[in-house]
Motif scaffolding. Structure first.
Motif, PDB file in Angstrom:
ATOM      1  N   MET A   1       0.837  -1.177   0.000  1.00 16.79           N
ATOM      2  CA  MET A   1       0.000   0.000   0.000  1.00 16.79           C
ATOM      3  C   MET A   1       0.889   1.249   0.000  1.00 16.79           C
ATOM      4  O   MET A   1       1.880   1.300   0.712  1.00 16.79           O
ATOM      5  N   ARG A   2       0.534   2.200  -0.794  1.00 16.21           N
ATOM      6  CA  ARG A   2       1.310   3.437  -0.918  1.00 16.21           C
ATOM      7  C   ARG A   2       0.856   4.440   0.134  1.00 16.21           C
ATOM      8  O   ARG A   2      -0.332   4.660   0.322  1.00 16.21           O
ATOM      9  N   LYS A   3       1.811   5.033   0.830  1.00 18.26           N
ATOM     10  CA  LYS A   3       1.480   6.054   1.818  1.00 18.26           C
ATOM     11  C   LYS A   3       1.366   7.402   1.122  1.00 18.26           C
ATOM     12  O   LYS A   3       2.107   7.697   0.190  1.00 18.26           O
ATOM     13  N   VAL A   4       0.423   8.188   1.605  1.00 18.40           N
ATOM     14  CA  VAL A   4       0.242   9.528   1.068  1.00 18.40           C
ATOM     15  C   VAL A   4       0.340  10.533   2.205  1.00 18.40           C
ATOM     16  O   VAL A   4      -0.006  10.243   3.344  1.00 18.40           O
ATOM     17  N   SER A   5       0.800  11.709   1.867  1.00 19.91           N
ATOM     18  CA  SER A   5       0.919  12.756   2.866  1.00 19.91           C
ATOM     19  C   SER A   5      -0.206  13.758   2.681  1.00 19.91           C
ATOM     20  O   SER A   5      -0.772  13.879   1.585  1.00 19.91           O
ATOM     21  N   PRO A   6      -0.542  14.485   3.740  1.00 20.58           N
ATOM     22  CA  PRO A   6      -1.550  15.537   3.599  1.00 20.58           C
ATOM     23  C   PRO A   6      -1.165  16.554   2.525  1.00 20.58           C
ATOM     24  O   PRO A   6      -2.019  17.024   1.777  1.00 20.58           O
TER      25      PRO A   6
ATOM     26  N   SER B   1       0.590  16.016  -0.233  1.00 21.30           N
ATOM     27  CA  SER B   1       0.365  15.476  -1.574  1.00 21.30           C
ATOM     28  C   SER B   1      -1.125  15.440  -1.908  1.00 21.30           C
ATOM     29  O   SER B   1      -1.514  15.702  -3.047  1.00 21.30           O
ATOM     30  N   LEU B   2      -1.961  15.148  -0.913  1.00 17.26           N
ATOM     31  CA  LEU B   2      -3.405  15.155  -1.146  1.00 17.26           C
ATOM     32  C   LEU B   2      -3.895  16.569  -1.441  1.00 17.26           C
ATOM     33  O   LEU B   2      -4.723  16.770  -2.329  1.00 17.26           O
ATOM     34  N   GLN B   3      -3.388  17.550  -0.697  1.00 24.25           N
ATOM     35  CA  GLN B   3      -3.804  18.929  -0.931  1.00 24.25           C
ATOM     36  C   GLN B   3      -3.346  19.405  -2.309  1.00 24.25           C
ATOM     37  O   GLN B   3      -4.083  20.101  -3.007  1.00 24.25           O
ATOM     38  N   THR B   4      -2.151  18.996  -2.719  1.00 25.64           N
ATOM     39  CA  THR B   4      -1.665  19.342  -4.054  1.00 25.64           C
ATOM     40  C   THR B   4      -2.572  18.748  -5.119  1.00 25.64           C
ATOM     41  O   THR B   4      -2.908  19.403  -6.107  1.00 25.64           O
ATOM     42  N   ARG B   5      -2.998  17.514  -4.903  1.00 23.50           N
ATOM     43  CA  ARG B   5      -3.919  16.868  -5.851  1.00 23.50           C
ATOM     44  C   ARG B   5      -5.249  17.614  -5.907  1.00 23.50           C
ATOM     45  O   ARG B   5      -5.802  17.837  -6.982  1.00 23.50           O
ATOM     46  N   ILE B   6      -5.777  17.999  -4.761  1.00 28.41           N
ATOM     47  CA  ILE B   6      -7.034  18.750  -4.724  1.00 28.41           C
ATOM     48  C   ILE B   6      -6.882  20.057  -5.494  1.00 28.41           C
ATOM     49  O   ILE B   6      -7.754  20.428  -6.293  1.00 28.41           O
ATOM     50  N   ASP B   7      -5.788  20.752  -5.271  1.00 21.32           N
ATOM     51  CA  ASP B   7      -5.546  22.020  -5.970  1.00 21.32           C
ATOM     52  C   ASP B   7      -5.486  21.815  -7.484  1.00 21.32           C
ATOM     53  O   ASP B   7      -6.053  22.601  -8.249  1.00 21.32           O
ATOM     54  N   THR B   8      -4.812  20.756  -7.913  1.00 21.45           N
ATOM     55  CA  THR B   8      -4.711  20.451  -9.343  1.00 21.45           C
ATOM     56  C   THR B   8      -6.081  20.116  -9.929  1.00 21.45           C
ATOM     57  O   THR B   8      -6.442  20.600 -11.007  1.00 21.45           O
TER      58      THR B   8
ATOM     59  N   ARG C   1     -13.975  15.428  -4.287  1.00 23.06           N
ATOM     60  CA  ARG C   1     -14.661  15.002  -3.058  1.00 23.06           C
ATOM     61  C   ARG C   1     -13.999  13.773  -2.441  1.00 23.06           C
ATOM     62  O   ARG C   1     -13.839  13.692  -1.216  1.00 23.06           O
ATOM     63  N   MET C   2     -13.607  12.824  -3.265  1.00 25.06           N
ATOM     64  CA  MET C   2     -12.969  11.618  -2.752  1.00 25.06           C
ATOM     65  C   MET C   2     -11.618  11.962  -2.108  1.00 25.06           C
ATOM     66  O   MET C   2     -11.290  11.463  -1.031  1.00 25.06           O
ATOM     67  N   THR C   3     -10.856  12.819  -2.764  1.00 26.15           N
ATOM     68  CA  THR C   3      -9.555  13.201  -2.233  1.00 26.15           C
ATOM     69  C   THR C   3      -9.711  14.010  -0.945  1.00 26.15           C
ATOM     70  O   THR C   3      -8.947  13.825   0.008  1.00 26.15           O
ATOM     71  N   GLN C   4     -10.721  14.886  -0.897  1.00 22.10           N
ATOM     72  CA  GLN C   4     -10.992  15.629   0.332  1.00 22.10           C
ATOM     73  C   GLN C   4     -11.364  14.680   1.466  1.00 22.10           C
ATOM     74  O   GLN C   4     -10.951  14.886   2.612  1.00 22.10           O
ATOM     75  N   SER C   5     -12.112  13.647   1.146  1.00 21.56           N
ATOM     76  CA  SER C   5     -12.490  12.651   2.148  1.00 21.56           C
ATOM     77  C   SER C   5     -11.260  11.920   2.676  1.00 21.56           C
ATOM     78  O   SER C   5     -11.129  11.705   3.887  1.00 21.56           O
ATOM     79  N   LEU C   6     -10.370  11.533   1.775  1.00 22.10           N
ATOM     80  CA  LEU C   6      -9.122  10.879   2.202  1.00 22.10           C
ATOM     81  C   LEU C   6      -8.304  11.793   3.108  1.00 22.10           C
ATOM     82  O   LEU C   6      -7.772  11.360   4.123  1.00 22.10           O
ATOM     83  N   LEU C   7      -8.231  13.071   2.732  1.00 22.25           N
ATOM     84  CA  LEU C   7      -7.479  14.037   3.524  1.00 22.25           C
ATOM     85  C   LEU C   7      -8.109  14.196   4.905  1.00 22.25           C
ATOM     86  O   LEU C   7      -7.391  14.216   5.915  1.00 22.25           O
ATOM     87  N   ALA C   8      -9.428  14.262   4.969  1.00 22.48           N
ATOM     88  CA  ALA C   8     -10.112  14.389   6.260  1.00 22.48           C
ATOM     89  C   ALA C   8      -9.866  13.167   7.131  1.00 22.48           C
ATOM     90  O   ALA C   8      -9.623  13.293   8.341  1.00 22.48           O
ATOM     91  N   ARG C   9      -9.918  11.971   6.529  1.00 22.64           N
ATOM     92  CA  ARG C   9      -9.657  10.751   7.302  1.00 22.64           C
ATOM     93  C   ARG C   9      -8.217  10.706   7.800  1.00 22.64           C
ATOM     94  O   ARG C   9      -7.953  10.274   8.920  1.00 22.64           O
ATOM     95  N   LEU C  10      -7.297  11.162   6.971  1.00 23.21           N
ATOM     96  CA  LEU C  10      -5.893  11.193   7.370  1.00 23.21           C
ATOM     97  C   LEU C  10      -5.692  12.149   8.543  1.00 23.21           C
ATOM     98  O   LEU C  10      -5.001  11.824   9.508  1.00 23.21           O
TER      99      LEU C  10
END
Length: 81
Positions: free
Chosen positions: A1-6, A8-15, A56-65
């Protein structure tokens, strides 16, 4: 499983948000033509909906993280005191 950082998730949301705005512009331009291509407009709108879902999915992942990190910090503080 690949780890993600907050970050990187925020960068994805911005993109994704930037691409969503760009699609808005493309849709507006396509609709303003004298003879709009409704098939193209429909495809652009579907792509825009896909981006909205991805945001929305990425925001959800970020919130869970964040929730997981907050819970871990609280448990660490509680047990160390």
């Amino acid at each position: 499983m690949r780890k993600v950082s907050p970050k990187s998730l925020q960068t994805r949301i911005d993109t994704l948000r930037r691409r969503h705005r760009e699609l808005d512009d493309r849709i507006s331009t396509a609709q303003s033509h004298k003879a709009p291509d409704f098939t193209q407009i429909k495809q652009l709108k579907q792509e825009k909906l896909g981006l909205r879902d991805a945001i929305r999915m990425t925001q959800s992942l970020l919130a869970r993280l964040h929730a997981k990190k907050t819970k871990h910090c609280w448990q660490t503080q509680f047990h160390s005191g």
